[in-house]
Scaffold this active site. Structure first.
Site: not given
Ligand code: IVH
Length: 718
Positions: A127, A129, A131, A238, A326, A432, A435, A456, A462
């Site tokens: 799914e 991620k 932002d 989620y 990512k 350095c 110092c 250093c 220092c």
């Molecule tokens: S699962 C234990 N699902 O990414 C795992 N996180 O880098 C719980 N985030 O703090 C997170 N979309 O803020 C999950 N589909 C998604 C997400 C997601 C964004 C964020 C979330 C988390 C961060 C981790």
């Protein structure tokens, strides 16, 4: 004379314009330090003084009011006064993966951990991620009771009133839901709403916002929920925290349940089994990314079965059953204006490129770390080339800068065609810059390899090392002393007045006493004031009793980060036991030394660094004075009520048949046992599988209890 000190009445029109510009910048910079990094450099009083001066000048010269004037920024003051909320289950983060290979490794590691062949039998969800900001929303008997930000993962901020204003989040759940439900997900601002908001700000002559994420964050951290309500925030569910009952046994099932309860869930979530399908879905989401009405920065993969999730468990900060894949980083061209050297706590000289400011992926980048001397030359940590031969980084060079997610910006490469004729190869300092002591690259005792870091050799003399040490000591995960920021530490360190000087950590705790008998009062010094001094003393006194792992972390021992500090605290229980063991381990042999090395997660380099630290008389002397002021608490052992192995040290040897070694270890640790790598007098139980050899012999010799895998399973309840 600078305009800074001219009274408002005496400013000329020209000076006033310059002064307003300076104030706008300075206030914005302090806002960023305060909100972004939680590390203000000036006191609240000084900050207010800047704002008052800005207002006074604007009142006298209304024609000079700037577009970006601090007075035009509405509600730019999210507050730090939200009540803390301790999460019933920690809110963890995710490991990042960047390549197809990383994803294959992740999937393979799941099979490996579970001791299964990689036969595509395990399903994963994939799914986007989002932002935004993660949020935990708690319902009791179907009613929304708390909305909390993630915070440090353990404790967040109570933003319930603001969460209630988000229309996409139900205030009430349908009848029949479990009595306790914690839905977790991401609060975000849609791109279209963000653009509409900015258009409106512009029309009103107000400063526009940088990106949807920061705007969402700022909107949520408003003390006045009316402001939050006026911003359109949205939500995707989620994940979950505490649930009195589980309504499903898969990740997908849980998300579908949330949907049926009225939460928005992401429509691009899919359930897939092969790595190829997972990667194809990643590519598909990547293609859709520009058309989505919300920012995403990758794709999250999770093991679908909750039973497997539970078996896979967690590493210190992230689950083994999930990863974030990512999207590739964004890049931009800019110029290296200068190379500065920063001296860190351990004396490391780190070169930093000062860049002509450039926006990369929505964030303005002005600095990039150049890591070390070799990196500037184009050589990596293992001696490999990371750039072509002539592509060393020089002042004046045009470079490609990359920013990936929250990772600090990197200088990727040099554009040779743009290199100025006069640009010279950068000469790394031999002394350095702070110092003047020699700066050297150490040679590894065993491998003979030259260390990549130039250090250093000034140690305590220092100023940079000493102040960085103090800043580490008071930092968030160490003593966490509010009111002692970077600027204040520098002030106290530089002070020549014996009643104000702070040169070592114990001095922090004697400050109030020294002040009582002194005529130079801190509260009369610019930037402090009576209230803030009172608060500072209170913050210091609050830390006279402190968690053992924080205490150990605060000592600033090389290689000892938070995770190691926690391991040490858990293993030795009390500071006295820890210090005594380190003294005993001084010879790098014997029981204490072996015990230290037997701790899983502590390698020889770390073990040496810790012992070396305790060999330095000055460290022992400073800690002695610190212990006159501060009492480290005994380590908290994990809550494992009813666990028959809590606090026991166990060792696995031979081959295990029901679990992989990794899973067995994780399981034992979750029950409060300490898992060691070798047998010593401290070992309580040795679990020996077929093929066990020398460890079993040693255990018998020492009279340690031994058992096989089945007996172990019977002991821990299957
Ligand atoms: S699962 C234990 N699902 O990414 C795992 N996180 O880098 C719980 N985030 O703090 C997170 N979309 O803020 C999950 N589909 C998604 C997400 C997601 C964004 C964020 C979330 C988390 C961060 C981790």
């Amino acid at each position: 004379m600078s305009t800074e000190s001219v009274a408002v009445e005496d400013l000329t029109l020209e000076d006033a314009a310059a002064e307003l510009e300076r104030l706008a910048k300075e206030i914005a910079r302090n806002d960023a330090l305060y909100h972004g990094k939680d590390q203000p450099e000036i006191s609240d009083a000084d900050y207010d003084a800047l704002k008052r001066r800005n207002d006074a000048i604007e009142a006298r010269f209304p024609e000079l009011i700037r577009e970006d004037s601090p007075s035009r920024r509405v509600g730019a003051e999210p507050s730090n006064t939200f009540a803390p909320v301790v999460h019933s289950r920690p809110m963890l983060s995710l490991d990042n993966t960047f390549s197809q290979e990383d994803v294959r490794d992740f999937v393979a590691s799941v099979y490996r951990f579970l001791g299964r062949l990689p036969d595509n039998s395990i399903a994963f969800t994939a799914e986007p991620k989002i932002d935004g900001l993660s949020m935990s929303i708690r319902y009791e008997n179907g009613r929304l009771v708390t909305g909390a930000t993630r915070g440090d993962g353990t404790t967040g901020e109570n933003v319930t009133a603001n969460i209630r204003t988000i229309k996409e989040i139900p205030n009430e759940l349908p009848k029949g839901v479990p009595s306790v439900v914690e839905v977790r997900g991401e609060v975000y601002m849609a791109k279209s709403d963000f653009m509409a908001l900015n258009a409106q700000m512009e029309a009103e002559g107000k400063q526009t916002y940088v990106n949807p994420r920061n705007t969402a964050a700022g909107s949520l951290r408003q003390l006045d929920a009316k402001v939050t309500a006026s911003r359109k925030l949205r939500f995707f569910a989620y994940a979950w925290g505490e649930m009195s009952e589980m309504p499903a046994d898969t990740q997908m099932g849980m998300v579908e349940t949330f949907k049926s309860w009225g939460f928005p869930v992401n429509p691009l979530m899919k359930r897939l089994s092969s790595v190829d399908d997972i990667l194809a879905h990643y590519a598909e989401i990547g293609l859709e990314r520009p058309d989505l009405d919300y920012d995403i920065d990758g794709v999250v993969y999770k093991v679908d079965s909750l039973e497997l999730q539970q078996r896979l468990g967690f590493r210190s900060r992230s689950p083994r059953w999930a990863t974030a894949h990512k999207f590739p980083a964004e890049q931009a061209f800019t110029i290296v204006e200068n190379i500065d050297i920063q001296v860190g706590r351990t004396g490391a000289l780190t070169p930093v490129a000062r860049l002509t400011p450039i926006t990369v992926g929505g964030v303005v980048v002005t600095n990039a770390t150049l890591h070390n001397e070799d990196y500037i030359r184009g050589i990596g940590n293992n001696g490999e080339r990371i750039r072509e031969e002539e592509h060393d980084i020089r002042i004046g060079d045009t470079v490609i800068v990359q920013r990936a997610g929250d990772v600090i910006p990197q200088v990727l490469d040099v554009v040779m065609e743009k290199r100025p004729a006069e640009a010279k190869a950068y000469e790394f300092p031999k002394v350095c810059p702070v110092c003047g002591s020699h700066a050297v690259r150490e040679r590894h005792e065993k491998t003979g390899k030259l260390d990549s870091v130039t250090r250093c050799t000034g140690g305590f003399i220092c100023r940079a090392q000493a102040t960085e040490h103090l800043k580490h000591f008071v930092s968030r995960n160490a003593f966490d002393i509010e009111g002692l920021g970077s600027k204040q530490v520098d002030f106290f360190f530089e002070s020549e007045d014996p009643s104000l000087q702070i040169r070592t950590a114990p001095d922090i705790f004697t400050l109030e006493r020294r002040q009582q008998t002194s005529l130079t009062k801190l509260e009369n010094i610019d930037g402090f004031g009576k209230v803030s001094v009172g608060k500072l003393y209170a913050a210091i006194n609050e830390r006279r009793s402190i968690a053992l792992h924080r205490f150990i972390y605060a000592l600033g021992i090389r290689h000892v980060g938070e995770t190691t500090a926690k391991l040490l605290a858990r293993t030795y229980n009390s500071y006295e036991a820890f210090a005594a063991a380190m003294k005993e381990a001084e010879t790098l042999s014997g029981d204490a030394w072996n015990d230290l090395n037997a701790i899983e997660g502590i390698g020889e380099v770390m073990a040496r660094a810790i012992v070396e630290f305790y060999k330095e008389p000055r460290n022992v002397e400073v800690i002695g004075r610190l212990l006159d002021e501060v009492k480290p608490q005994e380590a908290e052992q994990p809550v494992t009520t009813g666990s028959p192995v809590a606090g026991k040290t166990v060792v696995f040897t031979g081959s295990l048949e029901k679990f992989t070694r990794e899973e067995a270890k994780a399981r034992a640790e979750s029950l409060g046992a300490k898992v060691a790598g070798s047998v010593s007098k401290k070992t309580d139980i040795l679990i020996a599988g077929p093929g066990a050899g020398s460890k079993l012999d040693k255990a018998r010799e020492l009279g340690v209890q031994t058992m096989d895998e089945d007996e172990w399973l019977a002991l821990i309840g299957g």
